[in-house]
Design an enzyme around this catalytic site. Structure first.
Site, mmCIF file in Angstrom:
data_model
loop_
_atom_site.group_PDB
_atom_site.id
_atom_site.type_symbol
_atom_site.label_atom_id
_atom_site.label_comp_id
_atom_site.label_asym_id
_atom_site.label_seq_id
_atom_site.Cartn_x
_atom_site.Cartn_y
_atom_site.Cartn_z
ATOM 1 N N ASP A 145 -4.018 0.204 0.199
ATOM 2 C CA ASP A 145 -2.978 -0.640 -0.400
ATOM 3 C C ASP A 145 -3.609 -1.608 -1.394
ATOM 4 O OD1 ASP A 145 -0.459 -1.591 -0.954
ATOM 5 O OD2 ASP A 145 -0.351 -2.898 0.803
ATOM 6 N N LYS A 147 -3.884 -3.560 -4.544
ATOM 7 C CA LYS A 147 -2.865 -4.050 -5.476
ATOM 8 C C LYS A 147 -3.250 -5.467 -5.889
ATOM 9 C CE LYS A 147 0.021 -5.451 -1.564
ATOM 10 N NZ LYS A 147 1.291 -5.241 -0.853
ATOM 11 N N ASN A 150 -4.060 -8.414 -3.497
ATOM 12 C CA ASN A 150 -5.236 -8.297 -2.636
ATOM 13 C C ASN A 150 -6.547 -8.550 -3.364
ATOM 14 O OD1 ASN A 150 -3.685 -7.661 -0.386
ATOM 15 N ND2 ASN A 150 -3.655 -5.480 -0.892
ATOM 16 N N ASP A 163 -7.388 -8.093 2.693
ATOM 17 C CA ASP A 163 -6.506 -7.149 3.394
ATOM 18 C C ASP A 163 -7.107 -5.754 3.428
ATOM 19 O OD1 ASP A 163 -4.845 -9.201 3.840
ATOM 20 O OD2 ASP A 163 -3.266 -8.595 2.485
ATOM 21 N N THR A 185 1.779 0.177 -2.315
ATOM 22 C CA THR A 185 2.760 -0.307 -3.278
ATOM 23 C C THR A 185 3.016 0.798 -4.294
ATOM 24 O OG1 THR A 185 1.886 -2.518 -2.943
ATOM 25 C CG2 THR A 185 3.204 -2.168 -4.932
#
Length: 347
Positions: A145, A147, A150, A163, A185
């Site tokens: 994830d 993005k 993060n 994360d 995402t």
């Protein structure tokens, strides 16, 4: 949700709630499964972020072994471009991850203020991103994830990936060696993740890194559409165009990363050897300090030894401590988003 920042005050807005040696302050971020609070170590005065997980929402006892293994791996990760996890604590109802507190804000705040980054500056951050993600892959940990939210910056402007990792648990890798949980995402997700036929976590992470590089240099997304199905079609076909200000070598690298076929997509090792990538490259310096996993083991201790556990209490007018059940408790992370892990856990 990350251990993100803001300037931390040691006075007025620190609350009266204590967890172990940490005094909890303001909330830095909040999500479905976790809340991140600013905190101060009352013994050393050090500022940290504490991620607080509501155990009842996320735990199933049968997952303890897998989670403990993954969490132990995360604690062992000490990389200058990955947010550190210092220790883990638990009470009867909550899990506390003590994390590095990062004060430089999100990398993408720079884009919202500047519009886009110059190629040399974008490359510097991309190098740090690739270093961090590749290192974690070498430890068997995948992000899934990646993005803007993060990617944080420390006080010196160094990139910190947050994360990281717990969304891809070992039990989610099937007999074919591939992951089969769709998460992430949409704009940043690799096509093979969307089509739900199984995917290689490293290749999927690299695709997301490519989207991030594009955004840093362009100031906008390569794949964007208000209709989700239209967006997916663009991603499946890698239907994007590099703006004219990208250098030729940058365009070539991005097109090799944003290859919709994972079998022919460039690999991390090839990216690191790429001429555009190597310009001004500085290899990261690593710490090799010993790391103890005693706190991880203690949180999972089935003996019920309450010495290993903490009580969240008010400094003034606190009620009596509740008794602890160590078997119920879970452990550590590193600025990691456990929301995706537990939303997508296998049944």
């Amino acid at each position: 949700m990350a251990s993100r920042s803001g300037s931390a005050s040691n006075s007025g807005n620190l609350g009266r709630t204590r967890v172990g040696k940490y005094e909890l302050g303001r909330t830095l971020g909040e999500g479905t499964f976790a809340k991140v609070k600013f905190a101060r170590n009352v013994e050393t005065g050090e500022n940290v972020a504490i991620k607080i997980i509501d155990k009842e929402k996320v735990m199933k006892n049968k997952m303890i072994a897998q989670i403990k293994r993954e969490i132990s791996t995360m604690k062992l990760i000490k990389h200058p471009n990955v947010i550190r996890m210092y220790e883990v604590m638990a009470s009867k109802t909550k899990i506390y991850f003590v994390l590095e507190f990062v004060t430089g804000g999100e990398l993408f705040d720079k884009i919202s203020s500047k519009g886009r980054l110059k190629e040399d500056e974008a490359r510097k951050y991309f190098q740090q991103l690739i270093n961090a993600v590749d290192y974690c892959h070498s430890r068997g940990v995948y992000h899934r994830d990646l993005k803007p939210e993060n990617l944080l910056l420390d006080a010196n402007g160094a990139l910190k990936v947050s994360d990281f990792g717990l969304s891809a648990l070992p039990q989610q890798v099937r007999e074919d060696g591939l992951l089969h949980t769709t998460c992430g995402t949409p704009n940043y997700v690799a096509p093979e993740v969307i089509n739900n036929k199984g995917y290689d976590g490293a290749k999927a992470d690299l695709w997301s890194c490519g989207v991030i590089l594009f955004v840093l240099m362009a100031g906008y997304l390569p794949f964007e559409d208000p209709n989700l199905m239209s967006l997916y079609k663009k991603i499946f076909k890698a239907d994007f165009t590099c703006p004219p200000w990208f250098s030729t070598s940058a365009k070539k690298l991005i097109k090799r990363i944003l290859d919709p076929n994972p079998a022919t997509r460039i690999k991390f090792a090839e990216v690191i050897e790429n001429e555009w990538f190597k310009k001004g490259y500085k290899a990261p310096a690593f710490e090799h300090a010993d790391v103890s996993l005693d706190d991880v083991d203690a949180i999972f201790d089935e003996s019920g030894d309450s010495r290993n556990l903490v009580v969240e209490r008010r400094e003034v007018g606190a009620s009596a401590p509740v008794s602890m059940n160590a078997f119920e408790l879970i452990s550590t992370s590193q600025g990691l988003n456990l929301g995706t892990l537990f939303e997508k856990q296998m049944v």
